[in-house]
Design an enzyme around this catalytic site. Structure first.
Site, PDB file in Angstrom:
ATOM      1  N   TYR A  83       0.817  -1.215   0.000  1.00 37.80           N
ATOM      2  CA  TYR A  83       0.000   0.000   0.000  1.00 37.80           C
ATOM      3  C   TYR A  83       0.850   1.263   0.000  1.00 37.80           C
ATOM      4  O   TYR A  83       0.441   2.284  -0.543  1.00 37.80           O
ATOM      5  CB  TYR A  83      -0.970   0.000   1.184  1.00 37.80           C
ATOM      6  CG  TYR A  83      -2.214  -0.805   0.885  1.00 37.80           C
ATOM      7  CD1 TYR A  83      -3.055  -0.418  -0.164  1.00 37.80           C
ATOM      8  CD2 TYR A  83      -2.540  -1.940   1.611  1.00 37.80           C
ATOM      9  CE1 TYR A  83      -4.180  -1.153  -0.468  1.00 37.80           C
ATOM     10  CE2 TYR A  83      -3.672  -2.683   1.306  1.00 37.80           C
ATOM     11  CZ  TYR A  83      -4.497  -2.284   0.267  1.00 37.80           C
ATOM     12  OH  TYR A  83      -5.594  -3.003  -0.047  1.00 37.80           O
ATOM     13  N   GLU A 106       0.588 -31.618  10.682  1.00 37.67           N
ATOM     14  CA  GLU A 106       0.151 -30.934   9.462  1.00 37.67           C
ATOM     15  C   GLU A 106      -1.198 -30.257   9.626  1.00 37.67           C
ATOM     16  O   GLU A 106      -1.364 -29.087   9.310  1.00 37.67           O
ATOM     17  CB  GLU A 106       0.084 -31.931   8.290  1.00 37.67           C
ATOM     18  CG  GLU A 106      -0.524 -31.296   7.038  1.00 37.67           C
ATOM     19  CD  GLU A 106      -0.545 -32.206   5.828  1.00 37.67           C
ATOM     20  OE1 GLU A 106       0.123 -33.264   5.861  1.00 37.67           O
ATOM     21  OE2 GLU A 106      -1.222 -31.863   4.855  1.00 37.67           O
ATOM     22  N   ASP A 124       0.346 -36.017   6.484  1.00 40.69           N
ATOM     23  CA  ASP A 124      -0.341 -36.980   5.622  1.00 40.69           C
ATOM     24  C   ASP A 124       0.680 -37.801   4.845  1.00 40.69           C
ATOM     25  O   ASP A 124       1.761 -37.313   4.520  1.00 40.69           O
ATOM     26  CB  ASP A 124      -1.245 -36.257   4.605  1.00 40.69           C
ATOM     27  CG  ASP A 124      -2.485 -35.661   5.258  1.00 40.69           C
ATOM     28  OD1 ASP A 124      -2.761 -36.021   6.423  1.00 40.69           O
ATOM     29  OD2 ASP A 124      -3.143 -34.841   4.595  1.00 40.69           O
TER      30      ASP A 124
END
Lengths: 402, 564
Positions: free
Chosen positions: A129, A228, A280
């Protein structure tokens, strides 16, 4: 470094003194502090500007040199423990295609110069910005300003200057933490210490702040589990697994942020705690989440020295776990994108290439053609993971994948 | 409908109520039809289908004749064309030229008799061909208003003659209704044709305005003063070149163009005694060597009597001619507009940014020499023009404005290209879709030349494509002379010319895009370079002067590094 040695001695003494849970302590990371690095950052900014000025006045076209940040420009050495930047550089010469980025780089450097001087900071979003006041040279998307920031960081990384030194902080916060850990923070206004007991968070958790080098720690835990998914983290937290197993739980929420990586790194290094990754069983969990946690990434190769956890090890879920814990019918077939990711890792990723055990694991997964999520253990009952899986696995922590 | 007709067929054919005629009875009704009567009934064949077209055709025929006359006499044409509205659908048309004038005895035949003229039998390039046009205009005027035409003509030596003419359409003969010798006239030589006819005046495509404008394009050596009913002052189309085109030479037929029937007629009518002489005498581009080659191939003797060549032998001779390689007919008989003049013509009448011209070498269809010329005027979409100066800097220049006419031949960039078709410098306004030129344009792939083109259509773009065919005999599809028959030889030549000019256009458009691209890049530099200066100033705290100096030096270095 001096502080760390002290701790080691202290804990060593305590260990021999009693059988009670040992309390380990680590203070603020001093290596980034002091005028040293700050001055290096300021000097680097001025040096680049002077080079541009000198080349321009001499009738030449200035260029900026920065390391290439990708997987083909990193090397991995087990001794160093993380991805190290190679020798490939990209040169940004001032021409019609680069003039905008060139101007933006200089203007962002000017912003960094001000912030370092005033001890202020800007989030990456804020930096974006700020550029809106630059007229024509403004960034149109944050992606553009992030990329220029990465370039600047890369340029200065050789001197040890990071984005944080330049006072640009990431927007996103780090992961969640629970367990036998007290975090000692400082009040930004008064400088008074603030202690957060991560065992006293109720059903919530302590959130890793965007900058962690000023934190101090105290713990009695034996190890850290980096998880995770938020779902698994909640389950373990709800059943106070960290109390049962005397550990610290860190939720990564996918690929861990820089702050999370640095946080875990400081815990594991300063407190000498082993880190077990629990993700996983799929190529993303192994090749992206775990690999980045342990050795860093190609894109951030210039900062890996600090932002990764070389002594992490891979607890699971492994393809062998699928067989050992009877999860065959709780799997999903690998998607084409999964297969590509695994094959790419085998072919191009220096980390996996360094470990035969990993190569074997990835190949095993490809052969089996399936993936399994952490939640798959629910097949045997919701708390099977707490009662069976984790105890069995942690007993054999030495056999975890490197 | 089909069921009904089957039903009818099923019935017995009704016996005619009238009596049958004998051959002798029929003979009483069989008589010669006057050509003028025929055309009075079939006026559409000559381009008088409707009131708007009648006005155009009348003016077109008169202007064509005037230009032909001027050029034959080597005079730079100065034409006056006036349209005056008399009543709502009645107009008085005046066409006046500075040509050589017409001797008194011929005036009535030229204007008052159909199929009378000098051009039908000659193998020479001219605008008029059949000798129908101007007398048909008179006939039409006479039929719609009852009035004849007034002609004033003066030769250099003669006195100004004034004639009022009508036509006896049954006999195809002129009738002089008024006749006078004027004491003085404002021209030293020239002809004035004045006629009143039923007509409609409209602007836009296929209008008289359009015709005059296009005539100015294809005849840059002519000056046209054109007064419409809507204007107070005539529009003036000034000539861009002063030199009048050379008078085209007359030529003998080329062997390739003669059909078997005509060959037999020629053999019968020749004065040559030997066949070898016949071939050399009656045809162009046949010398003794070629003649012997043809005769040998046909299996005939060089000393055969041409008049005694039998049909079968003529057939062999005809086929032998087709097999023998004979050079193209001489081009002296053709008067192409010329690349320079096409460019001049397009430049003075269109406000384009680029002009490309291509001329094909003369070719032959049916033994008629012809030559194709193509011109393209292309305007850059968007208006402003970029020019690269000597120092390699690019500047924007204002677009040039049209000089003469407000009517712009160039359309918008997303519209089909405007096709201007010319035969012997005469604009062809109607029947564009049925014209061989159009076929050649649509069959050319314009995409490779930088223009968009929907499949099987005209290309798109703010551009004009001019196609001109110069020939001793232009193969029109009808007597109204509005479209060219698509002979293979002609199509091929037009396409090649289009490709030649197209390549030039393509190269220009590509360069134009390159310059535009470069300009964009350079404005990019101008936009962002100051920020490099600001960044440096902020970091190093240098003065404004030092900052500006750095930006300027960098700008120069970048420009030098990017030479076009």
């Amino acid at each position: 470094m001096a502080a760390k040695k002290k701790i080691t001695k202290k804990t060593a003494k305590k260990k021999s003194a009693s059988k009670k849970p040992r309390t380990r302590k680590v203070g603020e990371d001093e290596s980034n502090k002091g005028k040293g690095l700050k001055q290096v950052a300021l000097d680097s900014i001025v040096a680049v500007a002077k080079m541009v000025q000198k080349t321009a006045t001499g009738g030449g076209l200035p260029e900026m040199v920065m390391p290439q940040r990708n997987l083909s420009n990193v090397t991995y050495d087990k001794k160093t423990g993380y991805f190290e930047l190679g020798d490939n550089y990209k040169t940004r010469k001032l021409d019609v295609n680069s003039v905008k980025t060139f101007a933006q780089t200089l203007r962002l450097m000017s912003l960094a110069q001000d912030m370092v001087g005033d001890a202020d900071f800007a989030t990456k979003r804020e930096a974006y910005y700020v550029s809106k006041n630059w007229g024509e040279a403004k960034f149109n998307e944050q992606r553009e300003s992030d990329s220029v920031l990465d370039d600047i960081e890369g340029m200065f990384s050789l001197k040890g200057v990071t984005r944080e030194t330049l006072r640009f902080v990431p927007e996103e916060h780090g992961g969640s933490v629970v367990g036998a850990l007290t975090v000692i923070d400082k009040d930004p206004e008064t400088g008074d210490p603030i202690r957060s007991d991560c065992a006293a968070m109720g059903s919530g958790a302590y959130t890793v702040p965007s900058s962690v080098d000023h934190l101090g720690f105290e713990t009695t835990a034996e190890f850290i589990i980096a998880i995770e998914t938020g779902g698994m983290f909640q389950r373990l937290n709800h059943h106070r697994y960290w109390r049962t197993a005397n550990c610290i739980l860190v939720e990564m929420g996918g690929v861990p942020t820089r702050a999370t990586r640095r946080f875990v790194r400081r815990l594991s290094e300063g407190l000498k705690l082993p880190v077990y990754a629990f993700v996983d069983c799929d190529p993303y969990g192994m090749c992206n989440i775990y690999r980045t946690l342990k050795v860093g990434s190609g894109a951030s190769a210039h900062i890996n020295a600090k932002f990764c956890v070389p002594n992490a090890s891979y607890m699971g879920v492994t393809p062998q776990d699928i067989l050992d814990f009877g999860l065959e019918d709780a799997t999903h077939p690998l998607l084409p994108v999964d297969i590509k990711r695994a094959k790419d890792a085998l072919k191009n990723d220096p980390f996996f290439q360094a470990y035969p055990a990993w190569k074997k694991t990835l190949k095993q997964m490809l052969t089996m053609g399936v993936r399994a999520e952490q939640q798959a253990f629910a097949k045997w009952g919701l708390n099977f993971v707490i009662e069976e899986y984790l105890p069995v696995k942690i007993k054999n922590a030495k056999k975890f994948l490197p | 409908m089909r069921v009904e007709s089957i039903h009818r067929k099923g019935q017995n054919h009704p016996v005619a109520a009238t009596k049958h005629l004998t051959a002798e009875q029929m003979a009483k009704n069989q008589k010669e039809i006057s050509v003028s009567e025929f055309f009075a009934k079939n006026r559409h064949l000559l381009g008088f289908d409707n009131k708007q077209k009648a006005l155009l055709t009348t003016i077109k025929e008169a202007v064509d004749n005037s230009l032909d006359a001027c050029e034959e006499a080597g005079i730079a044409p100065d034409l006056l064309i006036e349209i005056h509205q008399v009543e709502e659908d009645r107009f008085r048309v005046v066409i006046e030229d500075n040509g050589p004038g017409i001797v008194k005895e011929q005036i009535q035949n030229i204007f008052g008799k159909l199929l009378y003229g000098s051009k039908f039998h000659s193998r020479r390039q001219s605008r008029g061909q059949q000798g129908i046009g101007i007398s048909a205009a008179l006939l039409y005027a006479q039929m719609t208003t009852g009035k004849g035409a007034k002609i004033i003509s003066k030769t250099t030596r003669g006195k100004p003659q004034s004639l009022t003419l009508q036509m006896d359409s049954a006999k195809n003969k002129p009738m002089i209704t008024k006749e006078a010798v004027l004491k003085e006239w404002h021209l030293k030589h020239g002809t004035r044709f004045e006629v009143e006819l039923e007509a409609t005046y409209k602007r836009g495509l296929r209008s008289v305005d359009d015709y005059i404008k296009q005539t100015a394009v294809s005849n840059p050596h002519a000056t046209l003063h054109y007064l419409t009913p809507d204007d107070e002052e005539p529009r003036i189309y000034e000539r861009a070149v002063k030199v009048v085109p050379d008078r085209p030479a007359e030529i003998k037929p080329h062997p390739y163009g003669v059909e078997l029937g005509e060959l037999i007629r020629m053999l019968r009518e020749t004065n040559s005694r030997w066949l070898v002489g016949f071939l050399q005498e009656e045809f162009c581009r046949v010398g003794r060597k070629k003649a012997l080659e043809i005769i040998k191939e046909a299996g005939l003797g060089e000393k055969s009597y041409p008049t005694r060549i039998a049909r079968e032998e003529a057939d062999a001779l005809y086929r032998s001619i087709q097999k023998t390689k004979i050079s193209a007919p001489p081009t002296t008989c053709l008067s192409p507009i010329g690349e320079k003049r096409i460019t001049e013509g397009l430049m003075k009448e269109t406000d384009a940014d680029f002009y490309a011209v291509a001329t094909r070498p003369p070719s032959v269809y049916r033994g008629n020499p012809f030559q194709i010329e193509v011109g393209i005027a292309w305007a850059k979409p968007g208006g402003d023009q970029l020019e690269v100066d000597k120092r390699g800097r690019i500047k924007k220049t204002k677009k040039r404005r049209g000089t003469v006419d407000t009517e712009n031949l160039l359309g918008n960039a997303d519209e089909p290209v405007r096709l201007l078709r010319f035969a012997n410098r005469v604009p062809l306004l109607s029947q564009q879709s049925g014209c061989g030129f159009t076929k050649a344009v649509t069959q050319t792939s314009w995409k490779s030349y930088g223009l968009q083109q929907p499949k099987g259509s005209m290309p798109l773009g703010s551009a004009v494509i001019l196609v001109h065919m110069a020939s001793v005999w232009v193969p029109f599809t009808s007597e109204a002379k509005e479209a060219i028959a698509p002979y293979d030889e002609i199509l091929k030549e037009v396409k090649r010319a289009l490709q030649d000019a197209g390549r030039k256009l393509g190269a220009h458009i590509r360069k134009d895009k390159r310059v535009a691209n470069e300009f964009e890049k350079r404005s990019y530099i101008e936009k962002y370079l100051p920020h490099v200066g600001i960044g440096l100033q902020e970091i190093l705290g240098i003065t404004d002067e030092a900052r500006e100096e750095i930006v300027e030096t960098l700008g120069d270095s970048l420009e030098t590094a990017r030479n076009i």
